[in-house]
Design an enzyme around this catalytic site. Structure first.
Site, short mmCIF file in Angstrom:
data_model
loop_
_atom_site.label_atom_id
_atom_site.label_comp_id
_atom_site.label_asym_id
_atom_site.label_seq_id
_atom_site.Cartn_x
_atom_site.Cartn_y
_atom_site.Cartn_z
N LYS A 151 3.07 -5.11 -1.06
CA LYS A 151 3.52 -6.47 -1.36
C LYS A 151 4.82 -6.48 -2.16
CE LYS A 151 -0.80 -8.92 -0.90
NZ LYS A 151 -1.45 -10.15 -1.30
N LYS A 194 5.38 -6.01 -5.18
CA LYS A 194 5.31 -6.61 -6.51
C LYS A 194 4.23 -5.91 -7.32
CE LYS A 194 2.79 -10.59 -4.65
NZ LYS A 194 2.88 -12.01 -4.41
#
Length: 147
Positions: A49, A51
Site C-alpha cells: 500500500k 504507506k
C-alpha cells in the site's frame, strides 16, 4: 441466523480500527463456529500500500484478538492470491469472508475460482459505507492543516 461454516477467515490491515471492521467481524462470526482473522504485518502494508500503518502490527493484532467475535488473530504475511490460498490451507478453513466492495473484481474472481478448487467458499459481507482507515487519515490530515 444459522451458522453454516465450521471455520472462517478474513484479513486486513485494521489500522485505526473502526465500525466497518467491527461489522465485518460480527457478520462473519454469525456464519461460522470459529473466526480466524489475518492482520497484515507492517512490512506487507508498506510493500503493498506504500504507506506505513499508524498503529504498529504488535498493537493491531492485540486489538483484533481482544474482539469477542474473533477466535484467533494471526499475521497476514502476503497480499497475493497465493498467500490467500496458503492461508486457507494452513488454517483449514471452509469459508473466506471479504467486503462486498471487492465483489466482481479481477483479483477476487481469481481468488474465488482458486479457493473453489480446494472446497473453500467466498462470502461477501456488506461494506460499511462512509468509513475507512483511508478516510480517517484524510480527516486527520485536514484537521491538522486547518490549525
Amino acid at each position: 441466523m444459522m451458522k453454516n461454516y465450521r471455520r472462517g477467515y478474513t484479513a486486513g490491515v485494521y489500522d485505526m480500527f473502526h465500525i466497518g471492521h467491527l461489522n465485518i467481524f460480527k457478520n462473519a462470526k454469525k456464519l461460522c463456529d470459529e473466526l480466524i482473522v489475518g492482520v497484515s504485518t507492517d512490512e506487507v502494508v508498506e510493500q503493498n500500500k506504500n504507506k506505513k500503518p499508524i498503529i504498529p502490527f504488535s498493537e493491531r493484532i492485540q486489538i483484533v484478538e481482544a474482539i469477542k467475535y474473533v477466535d484467533r488473530a494471526i499475521p497476514q504475511n502476503s497480499y497475493t492470491i497465493e498467500g490467500k490460498i496458503e492461508a486457507a490451507k494452513i488454517n483449514d478453513i471452509d469459508v473466506m469472508f471479504v467486503g462486498d466492495d471487492w465483489k466482481n473484481t479481477e483479483k477476487w474472481n481469481t481468488i474465488e475460482n482458486e479457493l473453489k478448487k480446494i472446497n473453500v467458499d467466498v462470502v461477501y459481507l456488506p461494506h460499511t459505507d462512509g468509513i475507512s482507515s483511508t478516510l480517517l487519515r484524510e480527516k486527520i490530515h485536514e484537521k491538522n492543516n486547518h490549525k
